[in-house]
Enzyme design. Structure first.
Site, PDB file in Angstrom:
ATOM      1  N   CYS A 130       1.867  -1.745   0.593  1.00  8.11           N
ATOM      2  CA  CYS A 130       0.956  -1.595  -0.550  1.00  8.11           C
ATOM      3  C   CYS A 130       1.556  -0.763  -1.689  1.00  8.11           C
ATOM      4  CB  CYS A 130      -0.362  -0.975  -0.099  1.00  8.11           C
ATOM      5  SG  CYS A 130      -1.218  -2.008   1.094  1.00  8.11           S
ATOM      6  N   HIS A 174      -3.853   1.394  -6.652  1.00  9.10           N
ATOM      7  CA  HIS A 174      -3.850   0.354  -5.621  1.00  9.10           C
ATOM      8  C   HIS A 174      -5.291   0.113  -5.197  1.00  9.10           C
ATOM      9  CE1 HIS A 174      -3.194  -1.944  -2.114  1.00  9.10           C
ATOM     10  NE2 HIS A 174      -3.441  -0.971  -1.263  1.00  9.10           N
ATOM     11  N   ASN A 195      -7.986  -6.155  -1.133  1.00 10.51           N
ATOM     12  CA  ASN A 195      -6.692  -5.457  -1.111  1.00 10.51           C
ATOM     13  C   ASN A 195      -5.580  -6.501  -1.052  1.00 10.51           C
ATOM     14  OD1 ASN A 195      -4.393  -4.041  -0.433  1.00 10.51           O
ATOM     15  ND2 ASN A 195      -5.384  -2.754   1.110  1.00 10.51           N
TER      16      ASN A 195
END
Ligand code: UT7
Length: 324
Positions: free
Chosen positions: A113, A251, A281
């Site tokens: 990520c 993020h 996500n």
């Protein structure tokens, strides 16, 4: 010295939208639980003909068009992904071939990520040392392919997508604080937390692709602490206060992490770009995807001071401050 300048952004999403209600037909979950605990309302899921490279190529083309530059001028492609088309070669080389800018540098970065933050810093370093003049930095993922669709604690959280930026080498002379470019960046990793967020397979261990495994609440706690700390470091490095930020592009893992981190630093929630409700996500794609959405809808403008930040498996985390 001010670093590389951002010339344009682009993004791409799969065709198919999957709502929380649709997921609730497959696993023991509900729209109410997902919205309350994460802020996610829907995600995009790649169909068979959509892969990490097709999404990356579409995002890269959109970024080139936005920047108004030819693919032929791109001497460096850094692509962040944890879900490459193949174990090798790097998905970046597929993007290079599709764009027709063969001969320059192209490779993938694996930092899950935080991958886009890592890729931006690597690209900025290569541009600063003169290895290339212009770069495409891409975050692209098809996380749906490594989800365990029977595990409700992970499968509701992720989605597929891609985002890209075009960076140009720094001018190479001292710039004022208002000049466009990367002002400061920091990256970190701590391998002690491998077991809190990982994929239980791989070419050298199981010879399978494996599935995402996560201890969500522990990751949540580390995320808020690590992100607050790295944001402070970058602000200090750049000599600016949190008040000076026009936007934070975090993020997009969980709306509650975004709220808690902004609160810890005294940043108004109005300055935080939130797209988790639409995309869920998307791992390495989430920061450039959110940046592109907010530039295209007119919120983020030329001259704005923007903080990018992410945290993910490894653990890895980082932040980058850029004047657009
Ligand atoms: O991108 C990389 C970084 N990743 C992250 O930052 C993710 C960080 N973690 C999180 O975002 C949150 O921890 C989650 C969204 C993963 C989980 O939220 P939580 O508030 O920490 O919930 P929890 O894991 O403590 O679970 C609470 C309850 C449990 O039931 P009991 O034990 O209280 O009866 C879970 O079994 O919710 C249950 N649960 C679910 N219920 C309905 C877990 N997943 C689901 C689900 N639907 N999908």
């Amino acid at each position: 010295m001010t670093g590389s300048r951002l010339l344009g952004t682009g993004s791409a999403l799969p065709r198919r939208v999957v709502t929380n209600a649709e997921l609730a037909e497959r696993v023991d979950t509900s729209d109410e639980w997902i919205v309350a605990r994460t802020g996610i309302r829907q995600r995009y899921i790649a169909e068979d003909d959509e892969t990490t490279s097709t999404l990356a190529i579409a995002a890269a083309r959109a970024a080139l068009a936005d920047a108004g530059v030819d693919a032929a001028s791109i001497g460096l492609i850094v692509l962040a992904t944890a879900t490459p088309d193949n174990t090798f070669p790097a998905t970046a080389t597929k993007v290079q071939q599709a764009l027709g800018c063969n001969g320059g540098i192209a490779f993938d970065v694996a930092a899950v990520c935080s991958g886009f933050l890592y890729a931006m810093s690597v690209a900025d370093s290569l541009l600063t040392t003169g290895m290339a003049k212009r770069a495409l930095v891409i975050g692209a993922e098809t996380f749906s392919r490594i989800l365990d669709w029977e595990d409700r604690t992970t499968c509701v959280l992720f989605g597929d997508g891609a985002g890209a930026v075009v960076l140009e080498a720094p001018l190479g002379e001292a710039q004022g604080p208002d000049a466009p470019g990367i002002l400061a960046a920091r990256l970190h990793a701590d391998g002690a937390h491998h077991d809190l967020l990982y994929v239980d397979g791989g070419p050298s261990t199981t010879q399978t692709t494996g599935h995402v495994r996560m201890k969500g609440p522990e990751v949540f706690r580390h995320a808020v602490v690590n992100l607050s700390a790295v944001l402070k470091e970058v602000l200090e490095d750049a000599g600016v206060s949190a008040d000076a930020l026009d936007w934070v592009v975090p993020h997009q893992a969980n709306a509650r992490i975004l709220d808690a981190t902004a609160k810890k630093l005294g940043i108004s929630p109005d300055k935080v770009i939130v797209t988790v409700q639409d995309h869920a996500n998307t791992s390495a794609a989430s920061v450039p995807l959110a940046l592109d959405v907010a530039r295209k809808d007119g919120r983020i403008k030329a001259g704005d001071l923007v903080m990018l930040e992410a945290m993910g498996g490894g653990f890895t985390w980082g932040a980058s401050l850029i004047r657009l």
